[in-house]
Scaffold this motif. Structure first.
Motif, PDB file in Angstrom:
ATOM      1  N   GLU A 172       0.903  -1.002  -0.301  1.00  0.00           N
ATOM      2  CA  GLU A 172       0.061   0.045  -0.087  1.00  0.00           C
ATOM      3  C   GLU A 172       0.504   1.054   0.274  1.00  0.00           C
ATOM      4  O   GLU A 172       0.971   2.221  -0.134  1.00  0.00           O
ATOM      5  CB  GLU A 172      -0.489   0.519   1.154  1.00  0.00           C
ATOM      6  CG  GLU A 172      -2.220  -1.423   1.260  1.00  0.00           C
ATOM      7  CD  GLU A 172      -2.248  -0.717   2.523  1.00  0.00           C
ATOM      8  OE1 GLU A 172      -2.339  -0.601   3.241  1.00  0.00           O
ATOM      9  OE2 GLU A 172      -3.675  -2.188   2.869  1.00  0.00           O
ATOM     10  N   TYR A 173       1.453   1.046   0.791  1.00  0.00           N
ATOM     11  CA  TYR A 173       2.684   1.993   0.452  1.00  0.00           C
ATOM     12  C   TYR A 173       3.673   2.730  -0.881  1.00  0.00           C
ATOM     13  O   TYR A 173       3.876   4.194  -0.862  1.00  0.00           O
ATOM     14  CB  TYR A 173       3.533   2.088   1.468  1.00  0.00           C
ATOM     15  CG  TYR A 173       4.678   0.582   1.762  1.00  0.00           C
ATOM     16  CD1 TYR A 173       5.945   0.407   0.304  1.00  0.00           C
ATOM     17  CD2 TYR A 173       4.695  -0.751   1.956  1.00  0.00           C
ATOM     18  CE1 TYR A 173       6.570  -0.887  -0.055  1.00  0.00           C
ATOM     19  CE2 TYR A 173       5.574  -1.334   1.552  1.00  0.00           C
ATOM     20  CZ  TYR A 173       5.553  -1.947   1.211  1.00  0.00           C
ATOM     21  OH  TYR A 173       6.813  -2.732  -0.026  1.00  0.00           O
ATOM     22  N   GLN A 174       3.476   2.475  -1.399  1.00  0.00           N
ATOM     23  CA  GLN A 174       4.019   2.389  -2.664  1.00  0.00           C
ATOM     24  C   GLN A 174       2.956   3.394  -3.444  1.00  0.00           C
ATOM     25  O   GLN A 174       3.809   4.036  -4.758  1.00  0.00           O
ATOM     26  CB  GLN A 174       3.858   1.010  -4.296  1.00  0.00           C
ATOM     27  CG  GLN A 174       4.751   0.554  -3.403  1.00  0.00           C
ATOM     28  CD  GLN A 174       6.066   0.320  -3.484  1.00  0.00           C
ATOM     29  OE1 GLN A 174       6.821   0.878  -4.046  1.00  0.00           O
ATOM     30  NE2 GLN A 174       7.094  -1.273  -3.655  1.00  0.00           N
ATOM     31  N   LYS A 193       2.909   6.250  -2.900  1.00  0.00           N
ATOM     32  CA  LYS A 193       3.597   7.136  -1.939  1.00  0.00           C
ATOM     33  C   LYS A 193       4.806   7.608  -3.416  1.00  0.00           C
ATOM     34  O   LYS A 193       5.067   8.436  -3.927  1.00  0.00           O
ATOM     35  CB  LYS A 193       3.794   7.627  -1.103  1.00  0.00           C
ATOM     36  CG  LYS A 193       3.640   7.655   0.380  1.00  0.00           C
ATOM     37  CD  LYS A 193       3.549   7.562   1.586  1.00  0.00           C
ATOM     38  CE  LYS A 193       2.887   8.007   2.592  1.00  0.00           C
ATOM     39  NZ  LYS A 193       3.908   8.076   3.828  1.00  0.00           N
ATOM     40  N   LEU A 234       5.384   1.200   8.512  1.00  0.00           N
ATOM     41  CA  LEU A 234       4.773   1.008   6.609  1.00  0.00           C
ATOM     42  C   LEU A 234       3.977  -0.617   6.734  1.00  0.00           C
ATOM     43  O   LEU A 234       2.981  -0.844   6.200  1.00  0.00           O
ATOM     44  CB  LEU A 234       5.237   1.581   5.776  1.00  0.00           C
ATOM     45  CG  LEU A 234       5.671   2.649   5.556  1.00  0.00           C
ATOM     46  CD1 LEU A 234       6.051   3.339   4.394  1.00  0.00           C
ATOM     47  CD2 LEU A 234       4.160   3.825   5.208  1.00  0.00           C
ATOM     48  N   GLU A 290       1.152  -1.778   9.535  1.00  0.00           N
ATOM     49  CA  GLU A 290       0.563  -0.776   8.993  1.00  0.00           C
ATOM     50  C   GLU A 290      -0.098  -1.765   8.052  1.00  0.00           C
ATOM     51  O   GLU A 290      -2.305  -2.249   7.879  1.00  0.00           O
ATOM     52  CB  GLU A 290       0.592   0.476   8.548  1.00  0.00           C
ATOM     53  CG  GLU A 290       1.106   1.475   9.791  1.00  0.00           C
ATOM     54  CD  GLU A 290       1.078   2.406   9.359  1.00  0.00           C
ATOM     55  OE1 GLU A 290       0.937   2.917   7.594  1.00  0.00           O
ATOM     56  OE2 GLU A 290       1.615   3.360   9.961  1.00  0.00           O
ATOM     57  N   GLN A 291       0.983  -2.168   6.842  1.00  0.00           N
ATOM     58  CA  GLN A 291       0.120  -3.423   5.485  1.00  0.00           C
ATOM     59  C   GLN A 291      -0.912  -4.452   6.194  1.00  0.00           C
ATOM     60  O   GLN A 291      -1.940  -5.135   6.854  1.00  0.00           O
ATOM     61  CB  GLN A 291       0.679  -3.075   4.189  1.00  0.00           C
ATOM     62  CG  GLN A 291      -0.650  -4.562   3.598  1.00  0.00           C
ATOM     63  CD  GLN A 291       0.637  -3.709   2.315  1.00  0.00           C
ATOM     64  OE1 GLN A 291       1.498  -3.003   1.932  1.00  0.00           O
ATOM     65  NE2 GLN A 291      -0.320  -4.618   1.016  1.00  0.00           N
TER      66      GLN A 291
END
Length: 350
Positions: free
Chosen positions: A263-265, A267, A330, A333-334
């Protein structure tokens, strides 16, 4: 030397950050400049993009390389560290440098290397630049190792610089406040060269603005202009997103699919998108179709591993990497978004 003998020589003879830590970090560019001069200044013989930041610079570098490859450019890619094989660090169009090319480089330049005594990282940077120049790449994406200002890669004059984000890492080398760390990362900003900051962070934004003004470098905060909305996992197994134009009332630009499932990708996608826009305006022949194709196939085009990489679906086994608190946060969080009965974690550290 054989390839195994070459690796043993490099790992044992040269100061290596992952083995001895801070002592391997050289606080100036003397060795890199001397090595490049010895090699005939290969860093001046190809175009480049320079990528720095705390988290996300590896993924950003691979995304940019995938898009450039999709557009038909012969694309070099230098990243660090490697996960399994030294040759992962140096690639052209997703193909790792041949083992015999590594051995040949060290054999040809061993006498000079022993005189100069560069660090492992300095030597690897020289090898990468030499390889890209010999293979006549159209462009190379170069990822910073540590920091930026004094990093061995900071001898290039790129077409474009990208800085992903700033969080706590290597404080003993880079500084004990976020602005100090940001100032080191900002060291890659070159006179007149556009710089993209993927994420505007209020506590460090002014550091980048002042450095860009001092260098007369156009600066762009990507998330001021572009937003990427996560639409979840598609039936294809890829992650979907909607790219919107913030500066035009949230107008939808397009939908994309990306094979990097973290999910962080998103950014990172924002910074990549803005970087490509700048390259397009500089007459690089990159279409929206090339961008979508590249993002959809980052793993297959570049060989990137270890970024929310699904190793098995039943049971679900995921591999990820992170080198500081921000990166690990991160990942956790996922994990919070998954449903499971039991969670087992295998954690390895250096």
């Amino acid at each position: 030397m054989t390839y195994p003998e070459t690796l043993d020589y490099l790992y044992s003879r040269l100061p290596m950050f992952h083995r001895i830590g801070k002592a391997a970090y050289k606080a100036d560019l003397h060795n890199t400049l001397a090595l490049c001069a010895h090699l005939g200044n290969p860093e001046q013989k190809f175009k480049s993009i320079h990528v720095a930041g705390t988290n996300g610079k590896g993924s950003t570098s691979h995304m940019l390389a995938a898009v450039l490859q999709s557009a038909g450019y012969k694309t070099g890619l230098y990243t660090s560290p490697h996960l399994k094989s030294f040759t992962e660090r140096i690639k052209i169009n997703g193909q790792e440098i041949p083992q015999d090319a590594v051995s040949d480089f060290v054999t040809r330049h061993r006498e000079f290397i022993e005189q100069l005594q560069p660090s492992f990282f300095e030597m690897t940077v020289g090898m990468a630049f030499d390889y890209f120049a010999r293979e006549q790449v159209d462009i190379a994406v170069i990822e910073v190792g540590v920091g930026g200002r004094l990093d061995s890669t900071n001898v290039i004059t790129p077409e474009l610089s990208v800085i992903t984000n700033i969080s706590w890492d290597h404080m003993d080398l880079l500084g004990d406040t976020l602005p100090k760390i940001a100032a080191e990362k900002a060291g890659i900003i070159k006179p007149g060269v556009p710089v993209v900051i993927s994420e505007r962070q209020p506590e460090v934004a002014q550091v980048f603005i002042e450095k860009a003004e001092a260098e007369n470098a156009p600066i762009y905060f990507a998330d001021d202009e572009i937003n990427t909305h996560d639409l979840g996992i598609a039936s294809s197994g890829l992650r979907r997103a909607e790219v919107t134009d913030v500066s035009n009332g949230g107008l939808v630009i397009c939908q994309i699919e990306i094979d990097l499932l973290g999910e962080y990708q998103f950014k990172n996608v924002t910074g990549v998108w803005k970087a490509i826009e700048i390259l397009q305006k500089a007459d690089w022949k990159i279409t929206a179709g090339h961008v979508r194709a590249g993002l959809k196939s980052v793993v297959s085009l570049t060989g990137l591993n270890g970024r929310w990489q699904v190793l098995s679906r039943n049971p679900l086994i995921v591999c990820d990497t992170g080198h500081n608190e921000g990166g690990i946060r991160l990942v956790t969080e996922q994990l919070d978004h998954l449903t499971y009965k039991r969670l087992h974690m295998v954690i390895g550290t250096v």
